[in-house]
Design a protein around this motif. Structure first.
Motif, PDB file in Angstrom:
ATOM      1  N   PHE A 245     -12.288   6.434  -1.421  1.00 46.61           N
ATOM      2  CA  PHE A 245     -13.242   5.558  -0.745  1.00 46.61           C
ATOM      3  C   PHE A 245     -12.613   4.718   0.377  1.00 46.61           C
ATOM      4  CE2 PHE A 245     -15.523   6.205  -4.780  1.00 46.61           C
ATOM      5  CZ  PHE A 245     -16.798   6.486  -4.312  1.00 46.61           C
ATOM      6  N   GLN A 246     -11.316   4.880   0.620  1.00 39.33           N
ATOM      7  CA  GLN A 246     -10.636   3.963   1.539  1.00 39.33           C
ATOM      8  C   GLN A 246     -10.578   4.438   2.976  1.00 39.33           C
ATOM      9  OE1 GLN A 246     -10.213   1.046   0.116  1.00 39.33           O
ATOM     10  NE2 GLN A 246     -10.942   2.135  -1.715  1.00 39.33           N
ATOM     11  N   GLY A 247     -10.950   5.664   3.252  1.00 40.35           N
ATOM     12  CA  GLY A 247     -10.888   6.184   4.615  1.00 40.35           C
ATOM     13  C   GLY A 247      -9.469   6.603   4.991  1.00 40.35           C
ATOM     14  N   PRO A 248      -9.320   7.388   6.085  1.00 37.47           N
ATOM     15  CA  PRO A 248      -7.993   7.855   6.512  1.00 37.47           C
ATOM     16  C   PRO A 248      -7.077   6.679   6.838  1.00 37.47           C
ATOM     17  CG  PRO A 248      -9.754   9.024   7.649  1.00 37.47           C
ATOM     18  CD  PRO A 248     -10.394   7.866   6.956  1.00 37.47           C
ATOM     19  N   PRO A 249      -5.772   6.809   6.591  1.00 35.31           N
ATOM     20  CA  PRO A 249      -5.109   7.976   6.005  1.00 35.31           C
ATOM     21  C   PRO A 249      -5.127   7.987   4.477  1.00 35.31           C
ATOM     22  CG  PRO A 249      -3.470   6.342   6.559  1.00 35.31           C
ATOM     23  CD  PRO A 249      -4.804   5.776   7.002  1.00 35.31           C
ATOM     24  N   LEU A 250      -5.575   6.879   3.840  1.00 32.08           N
ATOM     25  CA  LEU A 250      -5.483   6.784   2.386  1.00 32.08           C
ATOM     26  C   LEU A 250      -6.327   7.839   1.677  1.00 32.08           C
ATOM     27  CD1 LEU A 250      -4.575   3.906   3.468  1.00 32.08           C
ATOM     28  CD2 LEU A 250      -5.224   3.050   1.223  1.00 32.08           C
ATOM     29  N   SER A 251      -7.444   8.225   2.283  1.00 30.08           N
ATOM     30  CA  SER A 251      -8.325   9.193   1.636  1.00 30.08           C
ATOM     31  C   SER A 251      -7.955  10.637   1.933  1.00 30.08           C
ATOM     32  CB  SER A 251      -9.776   8.942   2.061  1.00 30.08           C
ATOM     33  OG  SER A 251      -9.920   9.082   3.466  1.00 30.08           O
ATOM     34  N   ASN A 252      -6.944  10.856   2.768  1.00 29.35           N
ATOM     35  CA  ASN A 252      -6.514  12.225   3.070  1.00 29.35           C
ATOM     36  C   ASN A 252      -5.986  12.905   1.803  1.00 29.35           C
ATOM     37  OD1 ASN A 252      -7.137  11.613   5.686  1.00 29.35           O
ATOM     38  ND2 ASN A 252      -5.006  11.489   6.401  1.00 29.35           N
ATOM     39  N   ALA A 253      -6.278  14.193   1.668  1.00 30.71           N
ATOM     40  CA  ALA A 253      -5.920  14.921   0.438  1.00 30.71           C
ATOM     41  C   ALA A 253      -4.417  14.914   0.174  1.00 30.71           C
ATOM     42  CB  ALA A 253      -6.426  16.359   0.536  1.00 30.71           C
ATOM     43  N   ASP A 254      -3.613  14.900   1.235  1.00 29.14           N
ATOM     44  CA  ASP A 254      -2.159  14.963   1.069  1.00 29.14           C
ATOM     45  C   ASP A 254      -1.498  13.584   1.086  1.00 29.14           C
ATOM     46  OD1 ASP A 254      -2.677  14.423   3.693  1.00 29.14           O
ATOM     47  OD2 ASP A 254      -1.200  15.848   4.508  1.00 29.14           O
ATOM     48  N   TYR A 255      -2.297  12.512   1.023  1.00 29.15           N
ATOM     49  CA  TYR A 255      -1.727  11.163   1.103  1.00 29.15           C
ATOM     50  C   TYR A 255      -1.112  10.756  -0.230  1.00 29.15           C
ATOM     51  CZ  TYR A 255      -1.225   6.164   1.845  1.00 29.15           C
ATOM     52  OH  TYR A 255      -0.706   4.893   1.950  1.00 29.15           O
ATOM     53  N   HIS A 256       0.063  10.144  -0.159  1.00 27.11           N
ATOM     54  CA  HIS A 256       0.733   9.621  -1.349  1.00 27.11           C
ATOM     55  C   HIS A 256       1.030   8.138  -1.125  1.00 27.11           C
ATOM     56  CE1 HIS A 256       1.242  13.555  -3.180  1.00 27.11           C
ATOM     57  NE2 HIS A 256       1.641  14.011  -2.000  1.00 27.11           N
ATOM     58  N   LEU A 257       0.675   7.322  -2.099  1.00 28.63           N
ATOM     59  CA  LEU A 257       0.928   5.889  -1.978  1.00 28.63           C
ATOM     60  C   LEU A 257       2.422   5.623  -1.834  1.00 28.63           C
ATOM     61  CD1 LEU A 257      -1.522   4.599  -4.724  1.00 28.63           C
ATOM     62  CD2 LEU A 257      -1.563   3.883  -2.321  1.00 28.63           C
ATOM     63  N   PRO A 258       2.804   4.755  -0.923  1.00 26.27           N
ATOM     64  CA  PRO A 258       4.235   4.432  -0.765  1.00 26.27           C
ATOM     65  C   PRO A 258       4.745   3.637  -1.963  1.00 26.27           C
ATOM     66  CG  PRO A 258       2.898   2.963   0.580  1.00 26.27           C
ATOM     67  CD  PRO A 258       1.955   3.998   0.020  1.00 26.27           C
ATOM     68  N   ASP A 259       6.032   3.729  -2.184  1.00 26.10           N
ATOM     69  CA  ASP A 259       6.662   3.005  -3.285  1.00 26.10           C
ATOM     70  C   ASP A 259       6.973   1.587  -2.813  1.00 26.10           C
ATOM     71  OD1 ASP A 259       7.868   2.324  -5.645  1.00 26.10           O
ATOM     72  OD2 ASP A 259       9.750   3.374  -5.227  1.00 26.10           O
ATOM     73  N   ILE A 260       5.954   0.729  -2.885  1.00 30.30           N
ATOM     74  CA  ILE A 260       6.124  -0.644  -2.414  1.00 30.30           C
ATOM     75  C   ILE A 260       5.924  -1.621  -3.564  1.00 30.30           C
ATOM     76  CG2 ILE A 260       5.428  -0.128  -0.056  1.00 30.30           C
ATOM     77  CD1 ILE A 260       2.684  -1.278  -0.707  1.00 30.30           C
TER      78      ILE A 260
ATOM     79  N   LYS B  63      -3.335 -13.496   4.242  1.00 31.86           N
ATOM     80  CA  LYS B  63      -3.863 -14.366   5.283  1.00 31.86           C
ATOM     81  C   LYS B  63      -4.716 -13.536   6.239  1.00 31.86           C
ATOM     82  CE  LYS B  63      -0.007 -17.648   5.122  1.00 31.86           C
ATOM     83  NZ  LYS B  63       1.085 -18.299   5.897  1.00 31.86           N
ATOM     84  N   GLY B  64      -5.855 -14.059   6.630  1.00 32.54           N
ATOM     85  CA  GLY B  64      -6.741 -13.338   7.531  1.00 32.54           C
ATOM     86  C   GLY B  64      -7.459 -12.202   6.829  1.00 32.54           C
ATOM     87  N   THR B  65      -7.929 -11.229   7.604  1.00 36.82           N
ATOM     88  CA  THR B  65      -8.707 -10.130   7.039  1.00 36.82           C
ATOM     89  C   THR B  65      -7.825  -9.114   6.322  1.00 36.82           C
ATOM     90  OG1 THR B  65      -8.610  -9.070   9.209  1.00 36.82           O
ATOM     91  CG2 THR B  65     -10.587 -10.351   8.697  1.00 36.82           C
ATOM     92  N   ALA B  66      -6.784  -8.639   6.973  1.00 34.96           N
ATOM     93  CA  ALA B  66      -5.785  -7.754   6.360  1.00 34.96           C
ATOM     94  C   ALA B  66      -6.430  -6.596   5.603  1.00 34.96           C
ATOM     95  CB  ALA B  66      -4.879  -8.570   5.423  1.00 34.96           C
ATOM     96  N   TYR B  67      -7.399  -5.913   6.238  1.00 35.42           N
ATOM     97  CA  TYR B  67      -8.138  -4.855   5.547  1.00 35.42           C
ATOM     98  C   TYR B  67      -7.230  -3.747   5.020  1.00 35.42           C
ATOM     99  CZ  TYR B  67     -12.453  -6.882   7.401  1.00 35.42           C
ATOM    100  OH  TYR B  67     -13.496  -7.732   7.699  1.00 35.42           O
ATOM    101  N   PHE B  68      -6.331  -3.257   5.879  1.00 32.95           N
ATOM    102  CA  PHE B  68      -5.493  -2.139   5.439  1.00 32.95           C
ATOM    103  C   PHE B  68      -4.549  -2.572   4.327  1.00 32.95           C
ATOM    104  CE2 PHE B  68      -1.796   0.688   5.574  1.00 32.95           C
ATOM    105  CZ  PHE B  68      -2.435   1.911   5.447  1.00 32.95           C
ATOM    106  N   GLN B  69      -3.973  -3.787   4.436  1.00 27.61           N
ATOM    107  CA  GLN B  69      -3.076  -4.272   3.388  1.00 27.61           C
ATOM    108  C   GLN B  69      -3.809  -4.408   2.059  1.00 27.61           C
ATOM    109  OE1 GLN B  69      -3.317  -5.417   6.494  1.00 27.61           O
ATOM    110  NE2 GLN B  69      -1.455  -6.494   7.174  1.00 27.61           N
ATOM    111  N   LYS B  70      -5.052  -4.860   2.100  1.00 23.88           N
ATOM    112  CA  LYS B  70      -5.848  -4.975   0.871  1.00 23.88           C
ATOM    113  C   LYS B  70      -6.102  -3.604   0.254  1.00 23.88           C
ATOM    114  CE  LYS B  70      -8.269  -9.263   2.069  1.00 23.88           C
ATOM    115  NZ  LYS B  70      -9.586  -9.873   2.408  1.00 23.88           N
TER     116      LYS B  70
END
Length: 213
Positions: free
Chosen positions: A61-76, A173-180
């Protein structure tokens, strides 16, 4: 009240040379405690299907690039988010109290992180009803585990006092949509991995107290 105490017991080190007898200070379990161990193991097993699908559902539900089939969450590292990461020697060498308290701490903390994710997603993706349902189920299941594990620890004479940093979930702080969106994915992934570890923990207890549980 919450304090600024660090998550010290998440990294407790215990000598791997200890025998089972050395670490087992609670070998005699009451009938009620035995029943609670079995109930908690079943809850963890039942949670696994929802937990396994939560990260994939979230990312879809997050949209590209997070919703891409080959996307892997970073180790953060998310500040104050407890992790399920643990090497095998540490897994085996924990005392009963450390094993139970690590689980109690994680689920007591993760309900707050999951609630934040749910609130943010209701704003970012108000029509993602499947995701909302999965997040609500994860919170409800976590609260059930908190209740069961607290009851086990109380019956075994262990402290159930939990202290968190303040604030536990550090706001952006702020909107930070991608960070959220990214933080939400990592939270869902950590929840999945902890449920898997909790299942292993209670399988460990079942084997350790074979003939009792």
């Amino acid at each position: 009240m919450r304090s600024t105490a660090l998550l010290t017991f998440l990294v407790v080190s215990i000598a791997t040379g200890l025998t089972m007898a050395d670490t087992d200070e609670h070998s005699e379990l009451s009938t009620d405690t035995i029943a609670l161990f079995s109930e908690t193991q079943k809850i963890a097993e039942d949670m696994q299907s929802n937990a396994d699908s939560l990260p994939t559902t979230y990312l879809s539900f997050q949209g590209p690039p997070l919703s891409n089939a080959d996307y892997h969450l970073p180790d953060i590292k998310i500040e104050n988010l407890p992790t399920a990461a643990m090497d095998y020697d540490t897994f085996l060498s924990q005392t009963d109290e450390t094993r139970l308290k690590n689980n109690l701490y994680f689920y007591s903390a993760i309900v707050e992180f999951l609630q934040i994710v749910k609130t943010e997603q209701e704003d970012l993706n108000p029509f993602a009803l499947d995701l909302t349902a999965k997040l609500e189920e994860a919170v409800a299941n976590s609260n059930t585990l908190i209740s069961k594990i607290s009851a086990i620890m109380t019956q075994m004479g262990m402290s159930v006092t939990i202290e968190f940093p303040d604030p536990l979930v550090v706001p952006f702080k702020g909107t930070a949509y991608f960070q959220k969106k990214l933080r939400g994915g990592v939270i869902c992934k950590e929840f999945k991995e902890r449920v898997d570890l909790t299942k292993r923990d209670f399988e460990f207890f079942a084997k350790k107290y074979e003939g009792h549980l």
